[in-house]
Scaffold this active site. Structure first.
Site, PDB file in Angstrom:
ATOM      1  N   GLY A   1      -2.808  10.820  -0.364  1.00 13.26           N
ATOM      2  CA  GLY A   1      -3.466  12.040   0.137  1.00 13.26           C
ATOM      3  C   GLY A   1      -3.279  13.254  -0.753  1.00 13.26           C
ATOM      4  O   GLY A   1      -4.243  13.933  -1.098  1.00 13.26           O
ATOM      5  N   GLU A   2      -2.054  13.551  -1.126  1.00 13.85           N
ATOM      6  CA  GLU A   2      -1.803  14.738  -1.960  1.00 13.85           C
ATOM      7  C   GLU A   2      -1.953  14.477  -3.460  1.00 13.85           C
ATOM      8  O   GLU A   2      -2.532  15.301  -4.173  1.00 13.85           O
ATOM      9  CB  GLU A   2      -0.404  15.284  -1.693  1.00 13.85           C
ATOM     10  CG  GLU A   2      -0.226  15.796  -0.282  1.00 13.85           C
ATOM     11  CD  GLU A   2       1.235  15.820   0.101  1.00 13.85           C
ATOM     12  OE1 GLU A   2       1.770  16.911   0.333  1.00 13.85           O
ATOM     13  OE2 GLU A   2       1.861  14.740   0.151  1.00 13.85           O
TER      14      GLU A   2
ATOM     15  N   ALA B   1       0.808  -1.232   0.000  1.00 11.42           N
ATOM     16  CA  ALA B   1       0.000   0.000   0.000  1.00 11.42           C
ATOM     17  C   ALA B   1       0.837   1.276   0.000  1.00 11.42           C
ATOM     18  O   ALA B   1       1.783   1.415   0.758  1.00 11.42           O
ATOM     19  CB  ALA B   1      -0.920  -0.003   1.217  1.00 11.42           C
ATOM     20  N   LYS B   2       0.417   2.232  -0.840  1.00 12.05           N
ATOM     21  CA  LYS B   2       1.077   3.530  -0.914  1.00 12.05           C
ATOM     22  C   LYS B   2       0.091   4.631  -0.533  1.00 12.05           C
ATOM     23  O   LYS B   2      -1.116   4.457  -0.623  1.00 12.05           O
ATOM     24  CB  LYS B   2       1.559   3.796  -2.344  1.00 12.05           C
ATOM     25  CG  LYS B   2       2.601   2.800  -2.811  1.00 12.05           C
ATOM     26  CD  LYS B   2       3.172   3.191  -4.154  1.00 12.05           C
ATOM     27  CE  LYS B   2       2.241   2.866  -5.303  1.00 12.05           C
ATOM     28  NZ  LYS B   2       2.906   2.952  -6.610  1.00 12.05           N
TER      29      LYS B   2
END
Ligand code: FES
Ligand code: FES
Lengths: 333, 152
Positions: free
Chosen positions: A286-287, A282-283
């Protein structure tokens, strides 16, 4: 006149502090009362879902129900530092720290179980659903509950630390590998430009985001929807009106952000391409979810009216002005 | 000072308030109902939304004395004994809460909408919450939550 256009935008984004800056996350796991397991981690929840995702990663690593986990965060007197909730780094960086801490905790439990069960070795011991047992002779087992009773709350614990790998760019050439990992995304837009009023209406939006692995698809969609809406506002309405360092649009009656009437249902596509150094692949996203939306909208406007917009936000006045200037330029030729 | 009587979340209150006190301050400071949030203080964000005699109002724009003999509902008045209101449950189930700052106002606007129009279209839902700003969710999951709750 109403003109229709389509555009796409693509982006890639490096998560974490990057560029050689030390990026460290820490977590602590403790056996508490009644066989419950405490995860202590100083990651801040601001609505992005860090608590949920880190608890899920912990539950997966411990092979335990989330109901059996007590998640403690945001109390600096209790929790080890997990860095800032910034740089889209909590899922990857702190997720790795939680996973490592859980793995260390499991090793600690196996050592204790070896003593408690009078075994020669901790080899072949498994930890699952709150039990430590011998894989080939499951009758030899001890539960988390029993260990809580005999060792007391908080006395069995393990720490985990994750130090991200990033390398500073060569200041002379700008070459190097400043970030790790990267995430990728794409946005497609169909819109209508009213050349009389300068209004832009988004009719369709498709958004594909690579997340490595969607630990919680619901939260991933929430981030994608939110990033899309924020980018939409940034491109079409939001103007700080900054003059000589002073913000003139300093209230919501002047600084317009999208309402429910301005946004549309985005067709989200979650792309899962597990990252080998990440917790379960998982990465963080958010941005990056904001980035491709602007170029996609601007490309669609160009497709609709043949005019490149180079100043944001694309307010109706600016759009009309750009169309007029373009007409004048064409007349001159 | 003005003496006012009002009903808040089904409970009667008789209070002395300053002439220049706003309803939001009465609710938060005098009655401790901190689910009423203050965002912009100028009627733009809807974080301070409460239901007053069946209508949504921005409690930052209503004076406390204007609430004399009115019936006010805040987010605290929505859950029954230990159970969540269907709208609150739907917001959780749909993932419609991120930072949560807009949530009390959103849910009250949605309640006022559903009380008047039990089966709104998506367009009507979007219009019904258009006075409530949300910076986190992009509104889609909020619309979905209200859609889920409308049958319940
Ligand atoms: S605080 Fe009342 S509308 Fe923003
Ligand atoms: S959830 Fe953060 S403002 Fe709506």
């Amino acid at each position: 006149m109403k003109k229709r256009g389509r555009g796409i935008g693509l982006a890639f984004y490096g998560t974490g502090y990057g560029n050689g800056f030390p990026d460290v996350s820490r977590a602590r796991i403790r056996l508490l009362d009644d066989g419950k397991v405490g995860i202590y981690v100083g990651s801040t929840e601001v609505g992005q879902g860090a608590k949920t995702v880190l608890m899920q990663i912990g539950a997966e690593a411990l092979k335990l129900d989330v109901e059996e986990i007590v998640f403690i965060t945001e109390d600096t007197s209790l929790t080890p530092d997990a860095g800032t909730a910034a740089a889209s780094r909590q899922t990857y960086n702190t997720g790795n720290a939680v996973k490592i801490a859980c793995e260390n905790f499991i090793e600690r439990l196996k050592e204790i179980a070896k003593e408690e069960l009078n075994l020669n070795s901790s080899y072949g011991l498994k930890v699952e659903a709150g039990n430590i047992f011998l894989d080939f002779f499951p009758q030899k087992k001890i539960s988390f509950k029993e260990l809580s009773k005999s060792y007391g709350s908080g006395n069995i614990e393990a720490d985990g630390e994750f130090v991200a790998q990033t390398i500073m760019m060569d200041p002379e050439t700008g070459q190097g590998a400043p970030y790790w990992p990267y995430t990728f995304n794409a946005c497609g837009i169909e819109l209508v430009v009213d050349t009389l009023t300068g209004l832009v209406e988004i009719e369709r939006a498709v958004f594909a985001q690579d997340v490595g692995r969607a630990v919680n698809p619901h939260l991933v969609e929430g981030q994608m929807d939110g990033g899309f809406a924020m980018a939409l506002g940034y491109i079409l309405f939001e103007d700080l009106n900054l003059k000589d360092g002073k913000i003139y649009n300093n209230k919501f009656s002047k600084y317009l952000i999208p309402t429910a009437m301005d946004t549309i249902k985005v067709e989200n596509i979650i792309v899962e391409d597990p990252e080998s150094t990440a917790p379960y692949g998982a990465k963080g996203i958010g941005e990056p979810v904001m980035i491709p939306v602007g170029p996609a909208i601007l490309n669609a406007i160009y497709d609709a009216i043949g005019v490149r917009i180079t100043e944001l936000p694309v307010t109706p006045e600016r759009l009309i002005k750009a169309i007029q200037e373009d007409n004048e330029r064409k007349e001159e030729i | 000072m003005v003496k006012i009587d009002l009903l808040v979340n089904g409970k009667k209150h008789s209070l002395e308030v300053e002439e220049d006190m706003r309803l939001i301050d009465l609710l938060r400071e005098k009655l401790g109902l901190t689910g009423v949030k203050e965002g912009c203080s100028e009627g733009e964000c809807g974080a301070c939304t409460v239901i007053m005699d069946g209508e949504v109002v921005n409690s930052c724009l209503v004076m406390a004395f204007q609430a004399h003999e009115s019936n006010i509902i805040t987010i605290e008045g929505l859950d029954g004994e230990g159970s969540l209101h269907p709208l609150q449950q739907a917001f959780i189930d749909a993932g419609a809460v991120q930072c949560g700052y807009c949530t009390p106002g959103m849910i009250l606007s949605a309640k006022a909408l559903l009380d008047k129009n039990p089966n709104p279209t998506e367009e009507e839902i979007r219009e019904g919450i258009s006075g409530n700003l949300c910076r986190c969710t992009g509104y889609n999951k909020i619309v979905e939550a209200i859609n889920r709750a409308k049958g319940v």
